[in-house]
Design a protein around this motif. Structure first.
Motif, PDB file in Angstrom:
ATOM      1  N   SER A  16       0.822  -1.205   0.000  1.00  0.00           N
ATOM      2  CA  SER A  16       0.000   0.000   0.000  1.00  0.00           C
ATOM      3  C   SER A  16       0.861   1.262   0.000  1.00  0.00           C
ATOM      4  O   SER A  16       0.592   2.214  -0.753  1.00  0.00           O
ATOM      5  CB  SER A  16      -0.923  -0.003   1.222  1.00  0.00           C
ATOM      6  OG  SER A  16      -1.669   1.175   1.286  1.00  0.00           O
ATOM      7  N   ARG A  17       1.909   1.273   0.824  1.00  0.00           N
ATOM      8  CA  ARG A  17       2.840   2.413   0.839  1.00  0.00           C
ATOM      9  C   ARG A  17       3.510   2.583  -0.526  1.00  0.00           C
ATOM     10  O   ARG A  17       3.645   3.695  -1.024  1.00  0.00           O
ATOM     11  CB  ARG A  17       3.931   2.212   1.888  1.00  0.00           C
ATOM     12  CG  ARG A  17       3.529   2.541   3.276  1.00  0.00           C
ATOM     13  CD  ARG A  17       4.773   2.567   4.164  1.00  0.00           C
ATOM     14  NE  ARG A  17       4.405   2.256   5.510  1.00  0.00           N
ATOM     15  CZ  ARG A  17       4.731   1.153   6.171  1.00  0.00           C
ATOM     16  NH1 ARG A  17       5.486   0.240   5.617  1.00  0.00           N
ATOM     17  NH2 ARG A  17       4.319   0.957   7.397  1.00  0.00           N
ATOM     18  N   LEU A  18       3.928   1.469  -1.101  1.00  0.00           N
ATOM     19  CA  LEU A  18       4.584   1.510  -2.405  1.00  0.00           C
ATOM     20  C   LEU A  18       3.631   2.049  -3.472  1.00  0.00           C
ATOM     21  O   LEU A  18       4.001   2.905  -4.271  1.00  0.00           O
ATOM     22  CB  LEU A  18       5.092   0.116  -2.778  1.00  0.00           C
ATOM     23  CG  LEU A  18       5.771  -0.043  -4.127  1.00  0.00           C
ATOM     24  CD1 LEU A  18       6.903   0.966  -4.305  1.00  0.00           C
ATOM     25  CD2 LEU A  18       6.275  -1.460  -4.289  1.00  0.00           C
ATOM     26  N   MET A  19       2.392   1.576  -3.456  1.00  0.00           N
ATOM     27  CA  MET A  19       1.412   2.046  -4.441  1.00  0.00           C
ATOM     28  C   MET A  19       1.122   3.526  -4.255  1.00  0.00           C
ATOM     29  O   MET A  19       1.020   4.273  -5.231  1.00  0.00           O
ATOM     30  CB  MET A  19       0.125   1.224  -4.340  1.00  0.00           C
ATOM     31  CG  MET A  19       0.304  -0.194  -4.861  1.00  0.00           C
ATOM     32  SD  MET A  19      -1.191  -1.197  -4.735  1.00  0.00           S
ATOM     33  CE  MET A  19      -2.246  -0.355  -5.909  1.00  0.00           C
ATOM     34  N   GLY A  62      12.269   7.234  -7.447  1.00  0.00           N
ATOM     35  CA  GLY A  62      12.384   8.204  -6.356  1.00  0.00           C
ATOM     36  C   GLY A  62      11.685   7.755  -5.090  1.00  0.00           C
ATOM     37  O   GLY A  62      11.333   8.579  -4.244  1.00  0.00           O
ATOM     38  N   ILE A  63      11.491   6.455  -4.941  1.00  0.00           N
ATOM     39  CA  ILE A  63      10.803   5.901  -3.772  1.00  0.00           C
ATOM     40  C   ILE A  63      11.848   5.267  -2.855  1.00  0.00           C
ATOM     41  O   ILE A  63      12.648   4.435  -3.286  1.00  0.00           O
ATOM     42  CB  ILE A  63       9.760   4.853  -4.201  1.00  0.00           C
ATOM     43  CG1 ILE A  63       8.709   5.510  -5.098  1.00  0.00           C
ATOM     44  CG2 ILE A  63       9.119   4.196  -2.984  1.00  0.00           C
ATOM     45  CD1 ILE A  63       7.783   4.527  -5.787  1.00  0.00           C
ATOM     46  N   ASN A  64      11.827   5.643  -1.603  1.00  0.00           N
ATOM     47  CA  ASN A  64      12.766   5.121  -0.619  1.00  0.00           C
ATOM     48  C   ASN A  64      12.296   3.739  -0.146  1.00  0.00           C
ATOM     49  O   ASN A  64      11.242   3.628   0.495  1.00  0.00           O
ATOM     50  CB  ASN A  64      12.846   6.089   0.565  1.00  0.00           C
ATOM     51  CG  ASN A  64      13.848   5.665   1.599  1.00  0.00           C
ATOM     52  OD1 ASN A  64      14.277   4.526   1.661  1.00  0.00           O
ATOM     53  ND2 ASN A  64      14.240   6.624   2.434  1.00  0.00           N
ATOM     54  N   PRO A  65      13.059   2.671  -0.438  1.00  0.00           N
ATOM     55  CA  PRO A  65      12.654   1.336  -0.003  1.00  0.00           C
ATOM     56  C   PRO A  65      12.492   1.213   1.518  1.00  0.00           C
ATOM     57  O   PRO A  65      11.639   0.483   1.989  1.00  0.00           O
ATOM     58  CB  PRO A  65      13.801   0.441  -0.497  1.00  0.00           C
ATOM     59  CG  PRO A  65      14.389   1.186  -1.643  1.00  0.00           C
ATOM     60  CD  PRO A  65      14.262   2.638  -1.277  1.00  0.00           C
ATOM     61  N   GLU A  66      13.284   1.962   2.263  1.00  0.00           N
ATOM     62  CA  GLU A  66      13.166   1.937   3.730  1.00  0.00           C
ATOM     63  C   GLU A  66      11.787   2.418   4.165  1.00  0.00           C
ATOM     64  O   GLU A  66      11.183   1.855   5.078  1.00  0.00           O
ATOM     65  CB  GLU A  66      14.260   2.796   4.350  1.00  0.00           C
ATOM     66  CG  GLU A  66      14.324   2.735   5.851  1.00  0.00           C
ATOM     67  CD  GLU A  66      14.766   1.379   6.378  1.00  0.00           C
ATOM     68  OE1 GLU A  66      14.315   1.037   7.487  1.00  0.00           O
ATOM     69  OE2 GLU A  66      15.530   0.681   5.706  1.00  0.00           O
ATOM     70  N   TYR A  67      11.282   3.450   3.517  1.00  0.00           N
ATOM     71  CA  TYR A  67       9.937   3.960   3.822  1.00  0.00           C
ATOM     72  C   TYR A  67       8.892   2.893   3.503  1.00  0.00           C
ATOM     73  O   TYR A  67       7.970   2.655   4.277  1.00  0.00           O
ATOM     74  CB  TYR A  67       9.636   5.243   3.045  1.00  0.00           C
ATOM     75  CG  TYR A  67       8.168   5.575   3.040  1.00  0.00           C
ATOM     76  CD1 TYR A  67       7.550   6.059   4.188  1.00  0.00           C
ATOM     77  CD2 TYR A  67       7.394   5.352   1.915  1.00  0.00           C
ATOM     78  CE1 TYR A  67       6.192   6.336   4.216  1.00  0.00           C
ATOM     79  CE2 TYR A  67       6.036   5.621   1.924  1.00  0.00           C
ATOM     80  CZ  TYR A  67       5.442   6.103   3.070  1.00  0.00           C
ATOM     81  OH  TYR A  67       4.101   6.358   3.082  1.00  0.00           O
ATOM     82  N   VAL A  68       9.033   2.271   2.343  1.00  0.00           N
ATOM     83  CA  VAL A  68       8.072   1.254   1.931  1.00  0.00           C
ATOM     84  C   VAL A  68       8.046   0.109   2.953  1.00  0.00           C
ATOM     85  O   VAL A  68       6.977  -0.350   3.344  1.00  0.00           O
ATOM     86  CB  VAL A  68       8.405   0.702   0.521  1.00  0.00           C
ATOM     87  CG1 VAL A  68       7.572  -0.521   0.190  1.00  0.00           C
ATOM     88  CG2 VAL A  68       8.222   1.794  -0.527  1.00  0.00           C
ATOM     89  N   LEU A  69       9.200  -0.309   3.409  1.00  0.00           N
ATOM     90  CA  LEU A  69       9.292  -1.446   4.306  1.00  0.00           C
ATOM     91  C   LEU A  69       8.883  -1.128   5.741  1.00  0.00           C
ATOM     92  O   LEU A  69       8.245  -1.934   6.403  1.00  0.00           O
ATOM     93  CB  LEU A  69      10.706  -2.012   4.305  1.00  0.00           C
ATOM     94  CG  LEU A  69      11.164  -2.600   2.974  1.00  0.00           C
ATOM     95  CD1 LEU A  69      12.632  -2.983   3.061  1.00  0.00           C
ATOM     96  CD2 LEU A  69      10.316  -3.793   2.596  1.00  0.00           C
ATOM     97  N   ASN A  70       9.271   0.029   6.216  1.00  0.00           N
ATOM     98  CA  ASN A  70       9.136   0.299   7.652  1.00  0.00           C
ATOM     99  C   ASN A  70       8.365   1.557   8.021  1.00  0.00           C
ATOM    100  O   ASN A  70       8.250   1.895   9.185  1.00  0.00           O
ATOM    101  CB  ASN A  70      10.519   0.330   8.288  1.00  0.00           C
ATOM    102  CG  ASN A  70      11.282  -0.945   8.032  1.00  0.00           C
ATOM    103  OD1 ASN A  70      10.779  -2.025   8.246  1.00  0.00           O
ATOM    104  ND2 ASN A  70      12.489  -0.832   7.519  1.00  0.00           N
ATOM    105  N   GLY A  71       7.905   2.262   7.028  1.00  0.00           N
ATOM    106  CA  GLY A  71       7.103   3.465   7.310  1.00  0.00           C
ATOM    107  C   GLY A  71       7.893   4.700   7.594  1.00  0.00           C
ATOM    108  O   GLY A  71       9.049   4.793   7.654  1.00  0.00           O
TER     109      GLY A  71
END
Length: 71
Positions: A16-19, A62-71
């Motif tokens: 959901s964060r990734l989308m 431009g999407i931070n994988p850390e954000y996607v994984l852990n918020g």
């Protein structure tokens, strides 16, 4: 397939964060942006892990994988 580690394992929240970060409305649209087969999204949900192969496409978008994984 190697997977990205996450602190919080809620794969639905991560997808959901990734989308949201990619401004996608569907899994098919997300797969197209990540340049992966649509089945890769389903497999990720089933395995409850985001594949490491998605890291570079996320960074390219431009999407931070850390954000996607852990918020």
């Amino acid at each position: 397939m190697t997977e990205l580690p996450s602190i919080y394992g809620d794969i639905r929240l991560q997808i959901s964060r990734l989308m949201q970060a990619a401004c996608c409305r569907s899994h098919a649209e997300l797969a197209e942006l990540l340049e992966v087969p649509h089945s890769s999204i389903s497999q990720s949900l089933f395995r409850e892990r985001i594949p490491r192969e998605w890291e570079q496409p996320m960074l390219r978008l431009g999407i931070n994988p850390e954000y996607v994984l852990n918020g």
